[in-house]
Design a protein around this motif. Structure first.
Motif, short mmCIF file in Angstrom:
data_model
loop_
_atom_site.label_atom_id
_atom_site.label_comp_id
_atom_site.label_asym_id
_atom_site.label_seq_id
_atom_site.Cartn_x
_atom_site.Cartn_y
_atom_site.Cartn_z
N LEU A 39 0.84 -1.18 0.00
CA LEU A 39 0.00 0.00 0.00
C LEU A 39 0.89 1.24 0.00
CD1 LEU A 39 -2.74 -1.07 2.59
CD2 LEU A 39 -2.86 -1.16 0.09
N PRO A 40 0.39 2.37 -0.50
CA PRO A 40 1.24 3.56 -0.63
C PRO A 40 1.76 4.09 0.71
CG PRO A 40 -1.05 4.03 -1.22
CD PRO A 40 -0.94 2.56 -1.08
N THR A 41 1.02 3.91 1.80
CA THR A 41 1.45 4.46 3.09
C THR A 41 1.40 3.38 4.18
OG1 THR A 41 -0.82 5.16 3.60
CG2 THR A 41 0.65 6.78 2.54
N ALA A 42 2.19 3.57 5.22
CA ALA A 42 2.16 2.66 6.36
C ALA A 42 0.88 2.90 7.16
CB ALA A 42 3.39 2.88 7.24
N GLU A 43 0.30 1.82 7.66
CA GLU A 43 -0.97 1.92 8.39
C GLU A 43 -0.95 1.07 9.65
OE1 GLU A 43 -4.16 0.83 5.84
OE2 GLU A 43 -3.90 2.53 4.46
N LYS A 44 -1.81 1.45 10.62
CA LYS A 44 -1.96 0.63 11.81
C LYS A 44 -2.85 -0.57 11.49
CE LYS A 44 -1.28 4.09 15.44
NZ LYS A 44 -1.83 4.67 16.70
N LEU A 45 -2.56 -1.69 12.14
CA LEU A 45 -3.35 -2.91 11.95
C LEU A 45 -4.44 -2.97 13.01
CD1 LEU A 45 -0.38 -5.39 11.43
CD2 LEU A 45 -1.54 -3.99 9.71
N VAL A 46 -5.62 -3.42 12.62
CA VAL A 46 -6.76 -3.50 13.54
C VAL A 46 -7.14 -4.97 13.70
CG1 VAL A 46 -9.14 -2.83 13.98
CG2 VAL A 46 -7.57 -1.22 12.87
N PHE A 47 -7.24 -5.43 14.97
CA PHE A 47 -7.58 -6.82 15.27
C PHE A 47 -8.42 -6.87 16.54
CE2 PHE A 47 -6.28 -10.92 17.32
CZ PHE A 47 -6.92 -11.77 16.43
N SER A 48 -9.62 -7.43 16.43
CA SER A 48 -10.54 -7.56 17.58
C SER A 48 -10.82 -6.21 18.25
CB SER A 48 -9.97 -8.54 18.61
OG SER A 48 -9.87 -9.82 18.07
#
Length: 328
Positions: A248-257
């Motif tokens: 993806l073009p930018t770094a992102e936070k991961l979401v889980f539960s």
């Protein structure tokens, strides 16, 4: 007058008795036997009863089959011309190598005092070299208090004892095997990711821990983001039909539960193809990610970090337990 036929014999045109019939129908089966560790419980050659498979060097016949999981077959060459009774022997196959030592196919060896191993067709299988005693355990018999042979353990203690003996469970895997602090490290392959898009979970069974216990281990996996019109957002090189990986073009936070990672990540994902091929992880490493939950604190998970993917025609749904089977 010709002599009467003996039951079980097949007369030939020359009048000589041929191999005996060892199978009888309808089937009458004894109780299912308890095979020793490392011996397969299989159906007999008559297709009737469960039996302990014959091992290398043991006699065999049409009913008493040789252990198929060890590459054994019944060799009748010494029983010519009847070919009625044979001896279990190994098929010709490649050997195995462990810690620089080469073992021939079918060879049994003991790399240390804890394990006995067997080489079968390039793969090493190991079982415990000893069986734990219960005499010195918390469940030892208490004389005078209970009936002879009755355990003094409660249900909870039995479960605890079973969990401590679980480390002796055998596991099979391809080379290489590693010895770490007197523990023969073994593991099953990681299962496919539970989701084709978004964060999923994969698992395996391994004894790579301080107690050398066989335990189920889980990790997060993220094969592809859940994007609509994936083909429009991934550029496939001109003249090619697949793009194995993309970011993806930018770094992102991961979401889980409902929780998100404390850091942003620029992950590598498996790509797509214009034909019917699918792309799956080929190489990866393990990282640890930390999640922060609103008003609930932090937790950590191991996660697969994809470094490369391969595109192939063998595609299966996530969690498909029959994905490794092939139609013949």
């Amino acid at each position: 007058h010709s002599p009467p036929e003996q039951p079980g014999d097949k007369p030939s045109e020359t009048g000589e008795a041929q191999r005996k019939e060892v199978c009888r129908w309808p089937c009458r089966c004894p109780p299912v036997p308890a095979c020793t560790p490392g011996v397969s419980l299989v159906k007999d050659g008559c297709g009737c009863c469960k039996v302990c498979a014959k091992q290398a060097g043991e006699p065999c016949n049409e009913a008493d089959v040789c252990d198929p999981h060890k590459g054994l077959y019944c060799d009748y060459s010494e029983d010519e011309p009847r070919y009625e009774t044979g001896v279990c022997a190994y098929l010709v196959a490649v050997g195995c190598e462990l810690n620089g030592v080469y073992y021939t196919n079918g060879q049994t060896f003991q790399p240390n005092r804890l394990y006995k191993c067997l080489c079968v067709g390039g793969t090493i299988g190991c079982t415990p070299a000893f069986t734990p005693r219960l005499a010195g355990s918390p469940c030892a018999r208490v004389p005078g208090r209970r009936k002879p042979g009755q355990s003094s353990c409660g249900l909870g203690q039995h479960k605890q004892l079973q969990s401590t003996n679980y480390r002796l469970m055998s596991a099979y895997r391809s080379l290489p095997l590693v010895l770490k602090k007197k523990c023969l490290i073994q593991a099953t392959p990681w299962t496919p990711c539970s989701r084709t898009c978004g964060i999923g979970i994969s698992s395996r069974v391994t004894n790579d821990n301080r107690k050398c216990e066989m335990k189920k281990e889980k990790r997060l996996c993220f094969i592809q983001p859940c994007l609509t019109n994936m083909l429009k957002k991934i550029k496939i090189p001109k003249g090619k039909t697949c793009q194995p990986t993309f970011q993806l073009p930018t770094a992102e936070k991961l979401v889980f539960s409902g929780c998100s990672t404390t850091q942003r990540y620029k992950l590598t994902f498996c790509g797509v193809c214009l034909d019917k091929r699918c792309c799956i992880p080929n190489k990866s490493k393990m990282i640890t990610v930390q999640f922060e939950c609103p008003n609930e604190g932090f937790f950590r998970w191991k996660m697969m970090w994809i470094t490369s993917c391969v595109c192939q025609r063998i595609c299966s749904a996530p969690g498909d337990i029959f994905s490794q089977l092939k139609l013949l």
